[in-house]
Design a protein around this motif. Structure first.
Motif, mmCIF file in Angstrom:
data_model
loop_
_atom_site.group_PDB
_atom_site.id
_atom_site.type_symbol
_atom_site.label_atom_id
_atom_site.label_comp_id
_atom_site.label_asym_id
_atom_site.label_seq_id
_atom_site.Cartn_x
_atom_site.Cartn_y
_atom_site.Cartn_z
ATOM 1 N N GLY B 110 0.808 -1.213 0.000
ATOM 2 C CA GLY B 110 0.000 0.000 0.000
ATOM 3 C C GLY B 110 0.841 1.262 0.000
ATOM 4 N N LEU B 115 -1.559 -1.902 -5.360
ATOM 5 C CA LEU B 115 -2.292 -2.771 -6.286
ATOM 6 C C LEU B 115 -3.475 -2.032 -6.896
ATOM 7 N N ALA B 123 -13.899 -4.073 -5.656
ATOM 8 C CA ALA B 123 -12.754 -3.844 -4.781
ATOM 9 C C ALA B 123 -12.968 -2.671 -3.826
ATOM 10 N N PHE B 124 -13.997 -1.859 -4.075
ATOM 11 C CA PHE B 124 -14.392 -0.849 -3.095
ATOM 12 C C PHE B 124 -15.485 -1.456 -2.238
ATOM 13 N N ASP B 132 -13.524 7.789 2.479
ATOM 14 C CA ASP B 132 -13.167 7.025 3.672
ATOM 15 C C ASP B 132 -12.076 6.003 3.343
ATOM 16 N N GLN B 133 -12.240 5.338 2.218
ATOM 17 C CA GLN B 133 -11.300 4.267 1.872
ATOM 18 C C GLN B 133 -9.956 4.816 1.393
ATOM 19 N N GLU B 136 -8.160 6.227 4.497
ATOM 20 C CA GLU B 136 -7.681 5.141 5.337
ATOM 21 C C GLU B 136 -6.253 4.736 4.942
ATOM 22 N N THR B 137 -6.033 4.617 3.606
ATOM 23 C CA THR B 137 -4.698 4.252 3.131
ATOM 24 C C THR B 137 -3.675 5.306 3.547
ATOM 25 N N MET B 185 -9.922 4.174 -8.040
ATOM 26 C CA MET B 185 -9.092 3.067 -7.563
ATOM 27 C C MET B 185 -7.617 3.418 -7.763
ATOM 28 N N MET B 188 -6.549 5.812 -5.195
ATOM 29 C CA MET B 188 -6.307 5.172 -3.908
ATOM 30 C C MET B 188 -4.954 4.462 -3.914
#
Lengths: 329, 349
Positions: B110, B115, B123-124, B132-133, B136-137, B185, B188
């Motif tokens: 990450g 990835l 994948a979400f 939020d996602q 988070e990373t 994606m 992210m």
């Protein structure tokens, strides 16, 4: 969201009306009425009544009128907040029910908390450690939990407690507290008695819930979003709790509503076996004695709670799952 | 040798097997390759050839019952990631030796190796917002507060060309179109500026026009950040557009490796040739059958002895190809091939 709730609230009166008809006809369904069973009781104790007395009794309770008139009068009184008088106890139904209400709710809530607090962690453990020793152990345990009737568990535990510890586990109070006023001592005594019925009542539900949680979570654990969370570098238990567990619990939220009537009724049979002063055994007695207004009031309250429970589930689900929220608006 | 000429990732004889009740599946069976800084390496092959398992081994997210049984995965982390390099002389960490769920590996996943998955829809998480996602990373790998993470997240979304990034932070993945979702994606994946990006068929689930946009975006981001990319696809057209170096995989082994120009203009391995022949071309006469490779991929439990491709190979030599497994050997300045037509070196077993 507000619209969604209002839409569901508007449906409430209609549902309650349908349920009231249902409740009334269910309690009318057995042959005979309260007077019939009253006469049978008198006959069993050796006395009898003549036809004029019987007719007078029927007229007094309105049992001689056509069924739809009886229904309308009953509903009319309920709308005004009058649940009627118990024919059997000769006391207002509202008073009878509210007397047992607090203990019933306390027991129900405790059972509910026990069920969720035990079942969800077991389900999560079993799914994340699939085919491990403890997964098999819990699976076997859950089979027993689902397969054993709760009254059976109650009887076995009662016997064990009596045989080996000399404790009588029936009732919710020790003899000295049964009719005592509420004191601190009585509350402590209640809690000491309450946990065992809660465990017995919750065992079956716990086993079921754990099995469903395990299956739901196993489905979610293979989803790409779990792999993605892993690829982001999240720690394993953190990501499991945040993503798949959250999605696996969602379908279970809709079952919370079903607990509401269960909280009220407990299990009729278990409560009877354990001699618990809750509503369940009262319903059983009202039904066997054809105490129709008491039975009707309890059945109607169950129905109302089922409707409200479903409403609560719907709201919880919409609050937790954005997909449902969007669909509605 | 300057650090720029040293590979950022060096995989050596990697073997990842799946241990099932029915038998062992050798998903990756002795794969070696290097990825240099700023290089785009394409892995091509049919479904089930072990492309995805190879990169999941690098990320150490191979699902049970799969596990790395042999080989090394040398990765060169950033200078700042000092704790990882304790005891390392040359600046490399062997990822295969790390605990897959341990702190060291999670500090790489990450943050340094990211990835981009095949299906952005799946994948979400559907019940968490995109913001939020992404945040988070960022919060996992960078010492920033929530407010700063939000600002960085919005910046990443803007960078990948998502309009109204502030509002998109509050959106759910299923509210976006396929193209935007894949862009989110990518945002992210890039949120912590990884040095190596793994793109696992990132354009398979989206339509051709959007596909081209996403490829262009990836290429420009790669040049901006000087990232290395491992790009997995079964689409040779996509490889031609984006990759500099190509690995051709079949049944868990590398058949041929080389620069993209050489692979396309003079493929050596019979499998590579067959693959290239089965691409439709505008120059072929219409209404003719597209050539396909004879036969089908053998069942994973039932791998042929010798060269894995020999049952479908048009230049198969009896007594050699079905007896011994050829090793991947350099055969000219650029290309390496594992085929007895070019050399005699076989696996000793």
């Amino acid at each position: 969201m507000t619209q969604y709730i209002i839409k569901r609230l508007l449906l409430l009166p209609l549902l309650l009306f349908i349920f009231s008809i249902f409740a009334f006809f269910v309690i009318q369904a057995p042959p005979g009425d309260f007077v019939t069973s009253y006469i049978a009781e008198l006959a069993a104790s050796g006395s009898s009544m003549d036809q004029a007395q019987i007719d007078a009794l029927r007229a007094m309770y309105g049992l001689d009128r056509p069924m739809y008139i009886q229904y309308l009068k009953w509903v009319g009184r309920i709308i005004r907040g009058d649940l009627g008088v118990s024919l059997d106890w000769q006391r207002p139904n509202l008073e009878l029910i509210s007397e047992r209400l607090m203990l019933t709710v306390a027991l129900g809530l405790l059972t509910f908390c026990f069920t969720w607090a035990v079942a969800i962690p077991i389900g999560i453990y079993s799914a994340t450690h699939q085919y491990s020793f403890f997964d098999y152990f819990f699976t076997v345990f859950n089979y027993f939990g689902v397969a054993t009737p709760t009254f059976m568990t109650a009887l076995v535990l009662m016997w064990l407690a009596f045989q080996y510890f000399g404790v009588s586990v029936t009732g919710l109070f020790s003899p000295q507290y049964v009719d005592a006023p509420w004191t601190w001592g009585r509350v402590v005594d209640l809690l000491r008695h309450l946990w065992l019925p809660a465990v017995i009542l919750g065992l079956d539900g716990t086993a079921r819930l754990a099995r469903i949680m395990r299956a739901n979570l196993l489905d979610e654990l293979n989803k790409p979003y779990v792999e993605m969370a892993r690829a982001k570098g999240m720690s394993e238990w953190k990501l499991v709790l945040k993503y798949p567990v959250r999605l696996a619990i969602n379908p279970l939220i809709s079952t919370i509503g079903w607990y509401l009537p269960l909280i009220f009724s407990g299990s009729v049979i278990v409560a009877t076996v354990l001699n618990l002063p809750t509503i369940g055994p009262m319903l059983l007695r009202a039904l066997t004695n054809q105490d129709m207004f008491l039975a009707g009031a309890i059945v109607l309250i169950y129905c109302g709670l089922a409707v409200i429970g479903t409403l609560i589930s719907d709201i919880l689900l919409a609050w937790l799952d954005p997909r449902i929220r969007m669909e509605e608006s | 040798m300057s650090s720029e000429q040293r590979p950022i990732l060096s995989v050596r004889d990697l073997k990842t097997y799946f241990f099932l009740d029915e038998g062992t599946v050798k998903a990756v069976d002795g794969v070696s390759f290097d990825v240099y800084p700023g290089q785009v390496v394409g892995i091509v092959g049919e479904s089930g050839c072990g492309k995805s398992v190879t990169v999941r081994s690098v990320l150490r997210i191979v699902e049970k019952p799969g596990r790395i049984v042999a080989g090394e995965i040398f990765f060169r982390p950033r200078k700042g990631n000092g704790r990882l390099l304790e005891g390392s002389q040359d600046g490399y960490v062997d990822l295969a030796r790390l605990d897959a769920q341990g702190r060291e590996m999670r500090a790489i996943r990450g943050a340094e190796i990211a990835l981009i998955p095949q299906e952005p829809m799946a994948a979400f998480s559907p019940v968490h917002t995109i913001g939020d996602q992404i945040m988070e990373t960022i919060l996992l790998h960078q010492a920033v507060n929530e407010e700063e993470a939000r600002r960085l997240g919005i910046e990443r979304l803007r960078e990948v060309g998502i309009p109204n990034p502030e509002q998109r932070m509050e959106a759910y993945s299923w509210e976006l179109s396929g193209g935007l979702r894949q862009r989110a994606m990518i945002a992210m994946a890039l949120s912590c500026h990884p040095t190596l990006l793994i793109a696992d068929e990132p354009t398979t689930a989206i339509d051709v026009t959007t596909q081209a946009q996403v490829l262009n975006l990836l290429r420009s981001l790669q040049q901006q950040h000087n990232m290395s990319i491992i790009f997995i696809t079964h689409d040779l057209g996509v490889i031609a557009q984006i990759a500099e170096y190509v690995l051709v995989m079949y049944l868990g082994r590398l058949m041929e490796t080389g620069p993209v120009v050489d692979i396309f203009h003079h493929p050596l391995h019979p499998y590579t040739r067959a693959l290239l022949k089965s691409i439709p071309s505008v120059y072929t006469r219409s209404r003719t059958f597209l050539p396909t490779i004879e036969g089908s991929i053998p069942h994973p439990f039932n791998r042929p002895p010798g060269c894995p491709f020999h049952p479908r190979c048009s230049q198969f030599t009896a007594g050699i190809c079905d007896q011994k497994t050829p090793l991947l050997q350099p055969v000219n300045e650029q290309q390496s091939v594992s085929c007895f037509l070019y050399h005699r070196r076989a696996e000793e077993d």
